[in-house]
Motif scaffolding. Structure first.
Motif, PDB file in Angstrom:
ATOM      1  N   SER A 111      19.714  17.284  24.675  1.00 27.95           N
ATOM      2  CA  SER A 111      19.251  16.127  24.705  1.00 27.95           C
ATOM      3  C   SER A 111      18.360  15.630  23.686  1.00 27.95           C
ATOM      4  O   SER A 111      18.202  14.447  23.368  1.00 27.95           O
ATOM      5  CB  SER A 111      18.337  15.614  26.237  1.00 27.95           C
ATOM      6  OG  SER A 111      17.543  16.430  26.242  1.00 27.95           O
ATOM      7  N   PRO A 169      22.622   8.974  28.483  1.00 29.92           N
ATOM      8  CA  PRO A 169      21.463   9.322  28.787  1.00 29.92           C
ATOM      9  C   PRO A 169      21.023   9.303  30.252  1.00 29.92           C
ATOM     10  O   PRO A 169      20.380   9.850  30.947  1.00 29.92           O
ATOM     11  CB  PRO A 169      20.725   7.992  28.217  1.00 29.92           C
ATOM     12  CG  PRO A 169      21.451   7.983  26.794  1.00 29.92           C
ATOM     13  CD  PRO A 169      22.894   8.101  27.350  1.00 29.92           C
ATOM     14  N   LEU A 211      19.092  12.586  21.656  1.00 28.41           N
ATOM     15  CA  LEU A 211      18.166  11.321  21.722  1.00 28.41           C
ATOM     16  C   LEU A 211      16.733  11.545  20.874  1.00 28.41           C
ATOM     17  O   LEU A 211      15.811  10.445  21.375  1.00 28.41           O
ATOM     18  CB  LEU A 211      18.126  11.005  23.177  1.00 28.41           C
ATOM     19  CG  LEU A 211      19.254  10.886  24.067  1.00 28.41           C
ATOM     20  CD1 LEU A 211      19.144  10.984  25.484  1.00 28.41           C
ATOM     21  CD2 LEU A 211      19.576   9.265  23.708  1.00 28.41           C
ATOM     22  N   LYS A 245      26.726   7.128  23.777  1.00 32.69           N
ATOM     23  CA  LYS A 245      25.239   7.017  23.828  1.00 32.69           C
ATOM     24  C   LYS A 245      24.731   5.802  24.814  1.00 32.69           C
ATOM     25  O   LYS A 245      23.567   5.694  25.275  1.00 32.69           O
ATOM     26  CB  LYS A 245      24.719   6.540  22.405  1.00 32.69           C
ATOM     27  CG  LYS A 245      25.435   5.246  21.893  1.00 32.69           C
ATOM     28  CD  LYS A 245      24.957   4.866  20.551  1.00 32.69           C
ATOM     29  CE  LYS A 245      25.476   3.714  19.924  1.00 32.69           C
ATOM     30  NZ  LYS A 245      25.024   3.303  18.669  1.00 32.69           N
ATOM     31  N   ASN A 288      16.892  16.194  15.154  1.00 32.47           N
ATOM     32  CA  ASN A 288      17.518  15.226  16.114  1.00 32.47           C
ATOM     33  C   ASN A 288      18.282  14.068  15.440  1.00 32.47           C
ATOM     34  O   ASN A 288      17.845  13.648  14.251  1.00 32.47           O
ATOM     35  CB  ASN A 288      16.365  14.603  17.047  1.00 32.47           C
ATOM     36  CG  ASN A 288      15.360  13.684  16.326  1.00 32.47           C
ATOM     37  OD1 ASN A 288      15.614  12.653  16.071  1.00 32.47           O
ATOM     38  ND2 ASN A 288      14.308  14.502  15.881  1.00 32.47           N
ATOM     39  N   PHE A 291      20.836  12.829  31.390  1.00 32.30           N
ATOM     40  CA  PHE A 291      19.304  12.989  30.741  1.00 32.30           C
ATOM     41  C   PHE A 291      18.191  12.315  31.525  1.00 32.30           C
ATOM     42  O   PHE A 291      17.490  11.882  30.699  1.00 32.30           O
ATOM     43  CB  PHE A 291      19.414  12.875  29.380  1.00 32.30           C
ATOM     44  CG  PHE A 291      20.318  13.751  28.275  1.00 32.30           C
ATOM     45  CD1 PHE A 291      20.589  14.966  28.845  1.00 32.30           C
ATOM     46  CD2 PHE A 291      21.170  13.141  27.717  1.00 32.30           C
ATOM     47  CE1 PHE A 291      21.455  15.882  28.288  1.00 32.30           C
ATOM     48  CE2 PHE A 291      22.175  13.993  27.023  1.00 32.30           C
ATOM     49  CZ  PHE A 291      22.349  15.326  27.190  1.00 32.30           C
ATOM     50  N   GLU A 348      11.333   6.458  23.208  1.00 31.66           N
ATOM     51  CA  GLU A 348      11.272   6.518  24.420  1.00 31.66           C
ATOM     52  C   GLU A 348      12.369   6.137  25.110  1.00 31.66           C
ATOM     53  O   GLU A 348      13.215   5.075  24.771  1.00 31.66           O
ATOM     54  CB  GLU A 348      10.060   5.734  25.029  1.00 31.66           C
ATOM     55  CG  GLU A 348       9.733   6.302  26.522  1.00 31.66           C
ATOM     56  CD  GLU A 348       9.055   7.546  26.827  1.00 31.66           C
ATOM     57  OE1 GLU A 348       8.701   7.922  25.588  1.00 31.66           O
ATOM     58  OE2 GLU A 348       8.994   7.844  27.904  1.00 31.66           O
ATOM     59  N   HIS A 349      13.141   7.138  25.981  1.00 28.66           N
ATOM     60  CA  HIS A 349      14.208   6.782  26.481  1.00 28.66           C
ATOM     61  C   HIS A 349      14.244   7.090  28.085  1.00 28.66           C
ATOM     62  O   HIS A 349      13.585   7.842  28.612  1.00 28.66           O
ATOM     63  CB  HIS A 349      15.486   7.791  25.961  1.00 28.66           C
ATOM     64  CG  HIS A 349      15.775   7.429  24.662  1.00 28.66           C
ATOM     65  ND1 HIS A 349      16.763   6.509  24.391  1.00 28.66           N
ATOM     66  CD2 HIS A 349      15.353   8.158  23.388  1.00 28.66           C
ATOM     67  CE1 HIS A 349      16.763   6.406  23.105  1.00 28.66           C
ATOM     68  NE2 HIS A 349      16.163   7.473  22.449  1.00 28.66           N
ATOM     69  N   CYS A 407      12.998  11.686  24.600  1.00 28.48           N
ATOM     70  CA  CYS A 407      13.743  11.614  25.776  1.00 28.48           C
ATOM     71  C   CYS A 407      13.082  12.271  26.937  1.00 28.48           C
ATOM     72  O   CYS A 407      12.440  12.981  26.744  1.00 28.48           O
ATOM     73  CB  CYS A 407      15.079  12.419  25.625  1.00 28.48           C
ATOM     74  SG  CYS A 407      16.427  12.745  26.918  1.00 28.48           S
ATOM     75  N   LYS A 408      13.203  11.508  28.050  1.00 27.50           N
ATOM     76  CA  LYS A 408      12.353  11.705  29.111  1.00 27.50           C
ATOM     77  C   LYS A 408      12.986  13.292  29.585  1.00 27.50           C
ATOM     78  O   LYS A 408      12.046  14.139  30.076  1.00 27.50           O
ATOM     79  CB  LYS A 408      12.603  10.871  30.150  1.00 27.50           C
ATOM     80  CG  LYS A 408      11.946   9.570  30.028  1.00 27.50           C
ATOM     81  CD  LYS A 408      12.059   8.456  31.045  1.00 27.50           C
ATOM     82  CE  LYS A 408      11.569   7.203  30.864  1.00 27.50           C
ATOM     83  NZ  LYS A 408      11.908   6.270  31.996  1.00 27.50           N
ATOM     84  N   TYR A 409      14.156  13.653  29.694  1.00 31.17           N
ATOM     85  CA  TYR A 409      14.660  14.958  30.067  1.00 31.17           C
ATOM     86  C   TYR A 409      13.949  15.995  29.144  1.00 31.17           C
ATOM     87  O   TYR A 409      13.392  16.852  29.790  1.00 31.17           O
ATOM     88  CB  TYR A 409      16.316  14.907  29.974  1.00 31.17           C
ATOM     89  CG  TYR A 409      16.693  16.039  30.696  1.00 31.17           C
ATOM     90  CD1 TYR A 409      17.587  16.045  31.636  1.00 31.17           C
ATOM     91  CD2 TYR A 409      16.735  17.370  30.340  1.00 31.17           C
ATOM     92  CE1 TYR A 409      18.010  16.965  32.591  1.00 31.17           C
ATOM     93  CE2 TYR A 409      17.490  18.534  30.900  1.00 31.17           C
ATOM     94  CZ  TYR A 409      17.944  18.324  31.956  1.00 31.17           C
ATOM     95  OH  TYR A 409      18.545  19.318  32.886  1.00 31.17           O
TER      96      TYR A 409
END
Length: 451
Positions: free
Chosen positions: A407, A380, A411, A376, A444, A384, A450-451, A415-417
Protein backbone atom coordinates in the motif's frame (compact mmCIF):
# COMPACT_ATOMS: atom_id res chain seq x y z
CA UNK A 1 -63.78 -25.13 -9.83
CA UNK A 2 -65.01 -28.58 -10.89
CA UNK A 3 -65.76 -31.48 -8.58
CA UNK A 4 -62.34 -33.05 -8.90
CA UNK A 5 -60.55 -29.77 -8.16
CA UNK A 6 -62.72 -29.28 -5.08
CA UNK A 7 -61.94 -32.80 -3.97
CA UNK A 8 -58.24 -32.14 -4.47
CA UNK A 9 -58.39 -28.92 -2.49
CA UNK A 10 -60.31 -30.71 0.23
CA UNK A 11 -57.60 -33.36 0.38
CA UNK A 12 -54.93 -30.69 0.79
CA UNK A 13 -56.84 -29.07 3.66
CA UNK A 14 -57.28 -32.44 5.32
CA UNK A 15 -53.61 -33.22 4.77
CA UNK A 16 -52.61 -29.99 6.48
CA UNK A 17 -54.93 -30.66 9.43
CA UNK A 18 -53.53 -34.10 10.15
CA UNK A 19 -49.90 -33.22 9.45
CA UNK A 20 -49.05 -32.82 13.12
CA UNK A 21 -50.59 -36.18 14.07
CA UNK A 22 -48.74 -38.15 11.39
CA UNK A 23 -45.77 -40.33 12.12
CA UNK A 24 -42.61 -38.16 11.73
CA UNK A 25 -41.48 -40.44 8.91
CA UNK A 26 -44.65 -41.75 7.21
CA UNK A 27 -44.63 -44.82 5.03
CA UNK A 28 -43.78 -43.97 1.45
CA UNK A 29 -46.77 -44.09 -0.88
CA UNK A 30 -45.60 -43.51 -4.42
CA UNK A 31 -48.28 -44.74 -6.83
CA UNK A 32 -47.86 -47.60 -9.29
CA UNK A 33 -48.71 -46.57 -12.80
CA UNK A 34 -51.42 -49.18 -13.25
CA UNK A 35 -53.47 -47.49 -10.53
CA UNK A 36 -53.46 -43.94 -11.87
CA UNK A 37 -56.62 -41.87 -11.61
CA UNK A 38 -58.79 -41.72 -14.70
CA UNK A 39 -59.44 -38.51 -16.58
CA UNK A 40 -62.49 -36.49 -15.56
CA UNK A 41 -63.37 -35.81 -19.17
CA UNK A 42 -62.09 -35.59 -22.69
CA UNK A 43 -64.07 -32.89 -24.46
CA UNK A 44 -65.15 -29.30 -24.11
CA UNK A 45 -65.44 -27.88 -20.61
CA UNK A 46 -64.35 -31.17 -19.02
CA UNK A 47 -61.11 -31.04 -20.97
CA UNK A 48 -60.52 -27.47 -19.77
CA UNK A 49 -61.23 -28.52 -16.18
CA UNK A 50 -58.88 -31.46 -16.61
CA UNK A 51 -56.04 -29.12 -17.65
CA UNK A 52 -56.76 -26.78 -14.75
CA UNK A 53 -56.81 -29.67 -12.29
CA UNK A 54 -53.47 -31.11 -13.41
CA UNK A 55 -51.93 -27.63 -13.42
CA UNK A 56 -53.08 -27.04 -9.84
CA UNK A 57 -51.81 -30.45 -8.85
CA UNK A 58 -48.40 -29.78 -10.40
CA UNK A 59 -48.16 -26.52 -8.46
CA UNK A 60 -48.89 -28.39 -5.22
CA UNK A 61 -46.19 -30.97 -6.02
CA UNK A 62 -43.63 -28.27 -6.76
CA UNK A 63 -44.50 -26.46 -3.54
CA UNK A 64 -44.17 -29.70 -1.55
CA UNK A 65 -40.78 -30.43 -3.17
CA UNK A 66 -39.50 -26.96 -2.32
CA UNK A 67 -40.54 -27.51 1.30
CA UNK A 68 -39.07 -31.04 1.32
CA UNK A 69 -42.48 -32.51 2.06
CA UNK A 70 -41.73 -35.76 0.26
CA UNK A 71 -44.75 -37.76 1.45
CA UNK A 72 -47.16 -34.97 0.57
CA UNK A 73 -45.56 -34.64 -2.88
CA UNK A 74 -45.93 -38.39 -3.48
CA UNK A 75 -49.64 -38.24 -2.66
CA UNK A 76 -50.23 -35.38 -5.08
CA UNK A 77 -48.26 -37.26 -7.73
CA UNK A 78 -50.96 -39.94 -7.70
CA UNK A 79 -53.42 -37.35 -8.93
CA UNK A 80 -50.99 -35.90 -11.44
CA UNK A 81 -50.75 -39.26 -13.23
CA UNK A 82 -53.94 -38.24 -15.04
CA UNK A 83 -51.74 -36.33 -17.47
CA UNK A 84 -50.87 -39.66 -19.09
CA UNK A 85 -54.38 -39.49 -20.60
CA UNK A 86 -54.44 -35.78 -21.41
CA UNK A 87 -56.43 -35.00 -24.57
CA UNK A 88 -53.67 -32.60 -25.61
CA UNK A 89 -51.21 -34.83 -27.46
CA UNK A 90 -48.23 -32.58 -26.74
CA UNK A 91 -48.91 -32.60 -23.00
CA UNK A 92 -49.54 -36.33 -23.08
CA UNK A 93 -46.12 -36.90 -24.70
CA UNK A 94 -44.40 -34.67 -22.14
CA UNK A 95 -46.12 -36.31 -19.16
CA UNK A 96 -43.85 -39.39 -18.74
CA UNK A 97 -40.70 -37.28 -18.48
CA UNK A 98 -42.30 -34.88 -15.99
CA UNK A 99 -43.64 -37.77 -13.89
CA UNK A 100 -40.24 -39.44 -13.93
CA UNK A 101 -38.46 -36.27 -12.80
CA UNK A 102 -40.97 -35.66 -10.01
CA UNK A 103 -41.16 -39.30 -8.91
CA UNK A 104 -37.39 -39.88 -8.97
CA UNK A 105 -36.80 -36.71 -6.95
CA UNK A 106 -39.32 -37.85 -4.34
CA UNK A 107 -37.88 -41.35 -4.16
CA UNK A 108 -34.33 -40.10 -3.98
CA UNK A 109 -35.13 -37.95 -0.94
CA UNK A 110 -37.97 -39.72 0.85
CA UNK A 111 -36.69 -41.06 4.21
CA UNK A 112 -38.41 -44.41 3.71
CA UNK A 113 -37.44 -44.92 0.10
CA UNK A 114 -35.05 -47.70 -0.87
CA UNK A 115 -33.25 -49.06 -3.90
CA UNK A 116 -35.96 -51.64 -4.66
CA UNK A 117 -38.70 -48.98 -4.72
CA UNK A 118 -36.66 -46.64 -6.90
CA UNK A 119 -35.74 -49.44 -9.31
CA UNK A 120 -39.33 -50.64 -9.61
CA UNK A 121 -40.50 -47.11 -10.41
CA UNK A 122 -37.69 -46.63 -12.94
CA UNK A 123 -38.45 -49.93 -14.71
CA UNK A 124 -42.11 -49.00 -15.09
CA UNK A 125 -41.34 -45.51 -16.36
CA UNK A 126 -38.90 -46.83 -18.98
CA UNK A 127 -41.78 -48.49 -20.79
CA UNK A 128 -44.09 -45.45 -20.75
CA UNK A 129 -43.01 -42.98 -23.39
CA UNK A 130 -40.23 -44.95 -25.04
CA UNK A 131 -38.32 -41.80 -26.01
CA UNK A 132 -37.33 -41.53 -22.34
CA UNK A 133 -36.03 -45.10 -22.04
CA UNK A 134 -32.35 -44.29 -22.49
CA UNK A 135 -32.40 -41.20 -20.30
CA UNK A 136 -34.15 -43.00 -17.45
CA UNK A 137 -31.83 -45.99 -17.80
CA UNK A 138 -28.79 -43.77 -17.43
CA UNK A 139 -30.21 -41.94 -14.41
CA UNK A 140 -31.22 -45.26 -12.88
CA UNK A 141 -27.66 -46.54 -13.33
CA UNK A 142 -26.23 -43.43 -11.67
CA UNK A 143 -28.62 -43.91 -8.75
CA UNK A 144 -27.42 -47.50 -8.37
CA UNK A 145 -23.82 -46.32 -8.43
CA UNK A 146 -24.62 -43.77 -5.75
CA UNK A 147 -25.77 -46.69 -3.62
CA UNK A 148 -22.65 -48.71 -4.31
CA UNK A 149 -24.35 -51.25 -6.59
CA UNK A 150 -21.71 -51.28 -9.32
CA UNK A 151 -22.63 -54.63 -10.88
CA UNK A 152 -26.33 -53.72 -11.06
CA UNK A 153 -25.46 -50.37 -12.61
CA UNK A 154 -23.23 -52.08 -15.19
CA UNK A 155 -25.99 -54.57 -16.06
CA UNK A 156 -28.46 -51.69 -16.38
CA UNK A 157 -26.15 -49.85 -18.78
CA UNK A 158 -25.63 -53.01 -20.84
CA UNK A 159 -29.37 -53.45 -21.26
CA UNK A 160 -29.81 -49.81 -22.24
CA UNK A 161 -27.02 -50.01 -24.80
CA UNK A 162 -28.71 -52.88 -26.60
CA UNK A 163 -32.16 -51.22 -26.54
CA UNK A 164 -33.61 -50.19 -29.89
CA UNK A 165 -36.96 -48.73 -30.84
CA UNK A 166 -37.69 -47.71 -34.40
CA UNK A 167 -35.30 -45.40 -36.19
CA UNK A 168 -32.56 -44.02 -33.94
CA UNK A 169 -32.70 -40.23 -33.62
CA UNK A 170 -29.63 -37.99 -33.23
CA UNK A 171 -30.45 -37.35 -29.56
CA UNK A 172 -30.78 -41.09 -28.91
CA UNK A 173 -27.41 -41.73 -30.57
CA UNK A 174 -25.80 -39.22 -28.21
CA UNK A 175 -27.44 -40.92 -25.25
CA UNK A 176 -26.20 -44.31 -26.42
CA UNK A 177 -22.65 -42.93 -26.60
CA UNK A 178 -23.05 -41.47 -23.11
CA UNK A 179 -24.30 -44.80 -21.80
CA UNK A 180 -21.33 -46.54 -23.44
CA UNK A 181 -19.02 -43.96 -21.88
CA UNK A 182 -20.34 -44.64 -18.39
CA UNK A 183 -19.97 -48.34 -19.02
CA UNK A 184 -16.39 -47.59 -20.02
CA UNK A 185 -15.94 -45.69 -16.78
CA UNK A 186 -17.10 -48.75 -14.84
CA UNK A 187 -14.68 -50.89 -16.86
CA UNK A 188 -11.94 -48.44 -15.84
CA UNK A 189 -13.05 -48.81 -12.21
CA UNK A 190 -12.73 -52.59 -12.44
CA UNK A 191 -9.37 -52.23 -14.23
CA UNK A 192 -8.14 -50.00 -11.41
CA UNK A 193 -9.19 -52.56 -8.79
CA UNK A 194 -7.49 -55.37 -10.73
CA UNK A 195 -4.31 -53.29 -11.01
CA UNK A 196 -4.26 -52.81 -7.23
CA UNK A 197 -4.79 -56.52 -6.69
CA UNK A 198 -1.98 -57.48 -9.07
CA UNK A 199 0.48 -55.11 -7.38
CA UNK A 200 -0.59 -55.85 -3.80
CA UNK A 201 -0.69 -59.64 -3.57
CA UNK A 202 1.97 -62.28 -3.94
CA UNK A 203 0.93 -64.68 -6.69
CA UNK A 204 2.68 -67.35 -8.66
CA UNK A 205 3.62 -66.71 -12.28
CA UNK A 206 0.52 -68.33 -13.74
CA UNK A 207 -1.86 -66.47 -11.44
CA UNK A 208 -0.10 -63.16 -12.06
CA UNK A 209 -0.28 -63.65 -15.83
CA UNK A 210 -3.97 -64.52 -15.69
CA UNK A 211 -4.76 -61.49 -13.50
CA UNK A 212 -2.75 -59.25 -15.81
CA UNK A 213 -4.61 -60.53 -18.86
CA UNK A 214 -7.92 -60.00 -17.09
CA UNK A 215 -6.89 -56.45 -16.20
CA UNK A 216 -5.85 -55.76 -19.79
CA UNK A 217 -9.21 -56.95 -21.14
CA UNK A 218 -10.93 -54.33 -18.98
CA UNK A 219 -8.51 -51.73 -20.31
CA UNK A 220 -9.45 -52.59 -23.89
CA UNK A 221 -13.17 -52.40 -23.13
CA UNK A 222 -12.82 -49.12 -21.25
CA UNK A 223 -10.49 -47.44 -23.74
CA UNK A 224 -12.80 -48.03 -26.72
CA UNK A 225 -15.76 -46.29 -25.09
CA UNK A 226 -13.79 -43.55 -23.34
CA UNK A 227 -11.95 -42.72 -26.55
CA UNK A 228 -15.27 -42.34 -28.38
CA UNK A 229 -16.95 -40.02 -25.88
CA UNK A 230 -14.05 -37.58 -25.62
CA UNK A 231 -14.17 -36.99 -29.38
CA UNK A 232 -17.58 -35.36 -28.92
CA UNK A 233 -17.41 -31.66 -27.88
CA UNK A 234 -18.26 -31.39 -24.19
CA UNK A 235 -16.87 -31.40 -20.67
CA UNK A 236 -15.57 -34.92 -20.02
CA UNK A 237 -13.13 -34.40 -17.14
CA UNK A 238 -13.65 -37.72 -15.36
CA UNK A 239 -13.58 -39.71 -18.60
CA UNK A 240 -10.42 -37.97 -19.83
CA UNK A 241 -8.57 -38.43 -16.53
CA UNK A 242 -9.46 -42.12 -16.43
CA UNK A 243 -8.41 -42.72 -20.02
CA UNK A 244 -5.12 -40.84 -19.58
CA UNK A 245 -4.31 -42.78 -16.41
CA UNK A 246 -4.66 -46.05 -18.28
CA UNK A 247 -2.58 -44.83 -21.22
CA UNK A 248 0.18 -43.70 -18.86
CA UNK A 249 0.12 -47.03 -17.05
CA UNK A 250 0.80 -48.85 -20.32
CA UNK A 251 3.55 -46.40 -21.24
CA UNK A 252 1.70 -44.58 -24.02
CA UNK A 253 2.91 -41.09 -23.06
CA UNK A 254 2.44 -39.76 -26.58
CA UNK A 255 -1.16 -40.96 -26.65
CA UNK A 256 -1.89 -39.47 -23.23
CA UNK A 257 -0.32 -36.14 -24.20
CA UNK A 258 -2.33 -36.02 -27.42
CA UNK A 259 -5.60 -36.71 -25.60
CA UNK A 260 -4.93 -33.89 -23.13
CA UNK A 261 -3.76 -31.51 -25.84
CA UNK A 262 -6.86 -32.10 -27.96
CA UNK A 263 -9.08 -31.72 -24.91
CA UNK A 264 -7.50 -28.38 -24.03
CA UNK A 265 -7.08 -26.79 -27.48
CA UNK A 266 -9.95 -28.09 -29.64
CA UNK A 267 -12.01 -24.99 -30.44
CA UNK A 268 -15.14 -27.09 -30.78
CA UNK A 269 -15.04 -27.84 -27.05
CA UNK A 270 -16.43 -25.42 -24.44
CA UNK A 271 -13.97 -23.36 -22.45
CA UNK A 272 -12.82 -25.58 -19.58
CA UNK A 273 -10.08 -24.54 -17.12
CA UNK A 274 -9.64 -28.13 -15.96
CA UNK A 275 -8.51 -29.17 -19.43
CA UNK A 276 -5.56 -26.77 -19.19
CA UNK A 277 -4.80 -27.79 -15.61
CA UNK A 278 -4.64 -31.47 -16.61
CA UNK A 279 -2.34 -30.69 -19.52
CA UNK A 280 -0.10 -28.46 -17.37
CA UNK A 281 0.28 -31.09 -14.64
CA UNK A 282 1.04 -33.77 -17.22
CA UNK A 283 3.70 -31.63 -18.93
CA UNK A 284 5.15 -30.63 -15.57
CA UNK A 285 5.45 -34.30 -14.60
CA UNK A 286 7.19 -34.90 -17.93
CA UNK A 287 9.58 -32.04 -17.14
CA UNK A 288 8.57 -30.20 -20.30
CA UNK A 289 10.36 -26.93 -21.22
CA UNK A 290 9.24 -23.92 -19.20
CA UNK A 291 8.08 -22.07 -22.31
CA UNK A 292 5.62 -24.87 -23.00
CA UNK A 293 4.32 -24.74 -19.42
CA UNK A 294 3.96 -20.98 -19.66
CA UNK A 295 1.97 -21.23 -22.91
CA UNK A 296 -0.53 -23.58 -21.22
CA UNK A 297 -0.90 -21.42 -18.11
CA UNK A 298 -1.35 -18.24 -20.17
CA UNK A 299 -4.70 -19.60 -21.30
CA UNK A 300 -5.67 -20.67 -17.79
CA UNK A 301 -4.79 -17.15 -16.60
CA UNK A 302 -7.27 -15.74 -19.10
CA UNK A 303 -10.02 -18.14 -18.00
CA UNK A 304 -9.48 -18.25 -14.22
CA UNK A 305 -6.99 -15.55 -13.15
CA UNK A 306 -7.56 -16.35 -9.46
CA UNK A 307 -6.68 -20.06 -9.67
CA UNK A 308 -4.10 -21.19 -7.09
CA UNK A 309 -1.83 -22.49 -9.88
CA UNK A 310 -1.35 -18.84 -10.90
CA UNK A 311 1.18 -18.53 -8.08
CA UNK A 312 3.21 -21.24 -9.83
CA UNK A 313 2.66 -19.37 -13.08
CA UNK A 314 4.13 -16.22 -11.51
CA UNK A 315 7.25 -18.10 -10.43
CA UNK A 316 7.69 -19.56 -13.93
CA UNK A 317 7.40 -16.10 -15.47
CA UNK A 318 9.80 -14.65 -12.93
CA UNK A 319 12.45 -17.25 -13.84
CA UNK A 320 12.05 -16.64 -17.58
CA UNK A 321 14.68 -14.74 -19.54
CA UNK A 322 12.04 -12.76 -21.44
CA UNK A 323 11.14 -9.27 -20.24
CA UNK A 324 7.56 -9.66 -21.47
CA UNK A 325 7.21 -12.61 -19.10
CA UNK A 326 8.52 -10.54 -16.20
CA UNK A 327 5.91 -7.88 -16.89
CA UNK A 328 3.16 -10.50 -17.14
CA UNK A 329 4.37 -11.89 -13.80
CA UNK A 330 3.26 -8.65 -12.11
CA UNK A 331 -0.15 -8.67 -13.81
CA UNK A 332 -0.69 -12.29 -12.73
CA UNK A 333 -0.21 -11.34 -9.07
CA UNK A 334 -2.43 -8.26 -9.33
CA UNK A 335 -5.13 -10.31 -11.06
CA UNK A 336 -5.09 -12.93 -8.29
CA UNK A 337 -5.68 -10.23 -5.68
CA UNK A 338 -8.57 -8.73 -7.66
CA UNK A 339 -10.77 -11.52 -6.31
CA UNK A 340 -12.43 -11.48 -2.90
CA UNK A 341 -11.50 -15.08 -2.18
CA UNK A 342 -7.80 -14.14 -2.40
CA UNK A 343 -7.74 -10.95 -0.31
CA UNK A 344 -5.93 -12.66 2.58
CA UNK A 345 -3.72 -14.95 0.52
CA UNK A 346 -0.45 -14.31 2.35
CA UNK A 347 1.61 -16.05 -0.35
CA UNK A 348 0.22 -13.75 -3.05
CA UNK A 349 0.87 -10.62 -0.94
CA UNK A 350 4.39 -11.83 -0.09
CA UNK A 351 5.15 -12.45 -3.75
CA UNK A 352 3.72 -9.05 -4.72
CA UNK A 353 5.66 -7.11 -2.08
CA UNK A 354 8.90 -8.81 -3.06
CA UNK A 355 8.24 -8.42 -6.79
CA UNK A 356 7.36 -4.72 -6.50
CA UNK A 357 10.70 -4.09 -4.83
CA UNK A 358 12.49 -6.06 -7.55
CA UNK A 359 10.66 -4.28 -10.38
CA UNK A 360 11.27 -0.81 -8.97
CA UNK A 361 14.96 -1.54 -8.41
CA UNK A 362 15.05 -2.87 -11.96
CA UNK A 363 13.73 0.51 -13.16
CA UNK A 364 10.42 -0.72 -14.51
CA UNK A 365 8.22 1.63 -12.51
CA UNK A 366 5.97 2.04 -15.56
CA UNK A 367 4.85 -1.60 -15.22
CA UNK A 368 3.58 -0.85 -11.74
CA UNK A 369 1.87 2.36 -12.87
CA UNK A 370 0.19 0.54 -15.75
CA UNK A 371 -1.12 -2.26 -13.51
CA UNK A 372 -2.22 0.19 -10.86
CA UNK A 373 -4.08 2.56 -13.21
CA UNK A 374 -7.07 0.19 -13.61
CA UNK A 375 -7.18 -0.56 -9.86
CA UNK A 376 -6.52 2.77 -8.17
CA UNK A 377 -10.23 3.60 -7.91
CA UNK A 378 -11.23 0.51 -5.98
CA UNK A 379 -8.22 -1.29 -4.46
CA UNK A 380 -7.75 1.32 -1.68
CA UNK A 381 -11.20 0.48 -0.27
CA UNK A 382 -11.05 -3.19 -1.23
CA UNK A 383 -7.63 -3.92 0.31
CA UNK A 384 -6.22 -0.94 2.19
CA UNK A 385 -8.91 0.51 4.43
CA UNK A 386 -8.29 1.49 8.07
CA UNK A 387 -10.70 -1.27 9.16
CA UNK A 388 -8.73 -3.93 7.26
CA UNK A 389 -5.46 -2.61 8.68
CA UNK A 390 -6.72 -3.17 12.25
CA UNK A 391 -8.22 -6.55 11.36
CA UNK A 392 -5.15 -7.85 9.52
CA UNK A 393 -2.75 -6.62 12.21
CA UNK A 394 -4.77 -8.39 14.88
CA UNK A 395 -5.16 -11.68 12.99
CA UNK A 396 -1.96 -12.02 10.95
CA UNK A 397 0.88 -9.52 11.38
CA UNK A 398 2.93 -10.96 8.54
CA UNK A 399 0.02 -10.42 6.16
CA UNK A 400 -0.46 -6.90 7.50
CA UNK A 401 3.22 -6.05 6.96
CA UNK A 402 3.20 -7.32 3.37
CA UNK A 403 0.04 -5.38 2.59
CA UNK A 404 1.38 -2.26 4.31
CA UNK A 405 4.52 -2.34 2.18
CA UNK A 406 2.43 -2.78 -0.97
CA UNK A 407 0.00 0.00 0.00
CA UNK A 408 2.90 2.34 0.70
CA UNK A 409 4.41 1.69 -2.73
CA UNK A 410 1.07 2.12 -4.52
CA UNK A 411 -0.51 4.91 -2.46
CA UNK A 412 2.35 6.60 -0.65
CA UNK A 413 3.17 6.88 3.05
CA UNK A 414 -0.06 8.81 3.69
CA UNK A 415 -2.16 5.69 3.05
CA UNK A 416 -4.23 4.85 6.15
CA UNK A 417 -3.35 1.16 5.98
CA UNK A 418 0.37 1.95 5.81
CA UNK A 419 0.17 4.53 8.59
CA UNK A 420 -1.71 2.24 10.98
CA UNK A 421 0.60 -0.76 10.51
CA UNK A 422 3.70 1.46 10.73
CA UNK A 423 2.50 2.92 14.01
CA UNK A 424 1.67 -0.49 15.52
CA UNK A 425 4.96 -1.93 14.30
CA UNK A 426 6.89 0.95 15.81
CA UNK A 427 5.24 0.31 19.19
CA UNK A 428 6.50 -3.27 19.32
CA UNK A 429 9.81 -2.34 17.66
CA UNK A 430 9.17 -4.48 14.58
CA UNK A 431 12.55 -4.43 12.83
CA UNK A 432 11.16 -4.53 9.28
CA UNK A 433 9.07 -1.37 9.80
CA UNK A 434 12.04 0.98 9.60
CA UNK A 435 13.31 -0.64 6.39
CA UNK A 436 9.79 -0.62 4.90
CA UNK A 437 9.25 3.08 5.66
CA UNK A 438 12.61 4.01 4.23
CA UNK A 439 11.94 2.19 0.94
CA UNK A 440 8.39 3.59 0.64
CA UNK A 441 9.60 7.15 1.24
CA UNK A 442 12.01 6.77 -1.65
CA UNK A 443 10.07 4.68 -4.12
CA UNK A 444 6.27 5.18 -3.75
CA UNK A 445 4.34 5.47 -7.00
CA UNK A 446 2.17 8.40 -5.90
CA UNK A 447 3.09 11.54 -4.06
CA UNK A 448 2.46 11.37 -0.32
CA UNK A 449 -1.17 12.18 0.40
CA UNK A 450 -3.96 11.15 2.75
CA UNK A 451 -6.08 8.23 1.48
Amino acid sequence: MDAFSEELMGFVQKDNQVEASKDPVPEIHLPWLSQHIQSTGSHGQKGTNFAQTTSICLNFIQEALLKHQWQRASEFLQCYLQTLEDINSQKRQMAPEIIWKLGSTILYNHPKSNVETFSAFADRMKNIGVQNYLKISLQHALYLLHNGMVEDAYRNLNQAESWRYGEMSASQEKLIKLIQAYRGLLDYYTWSKKRTEVSSFDMDGFATNAATQDMHSYFRQASVNLHEIIKIPGVWDTFVKSYVEMLEFYGDQDGARQVLTDYAYDNNFPSNPNAHIYLYKFLKKEKAPEDKLISVLKILHQIVPSHKIMLEFHMLLKKSNKEEHHKLGLEVLLAILDFSGCTENITAWSYLAKYLKQIIKGKHREWVQEGWSSRKDWWPTFHFSYYLAKKNWKENRILALKKAFTSGILLGKGCKYFMYVSKQGHKIREKSIKTMKKFVMKHNILDSEEH
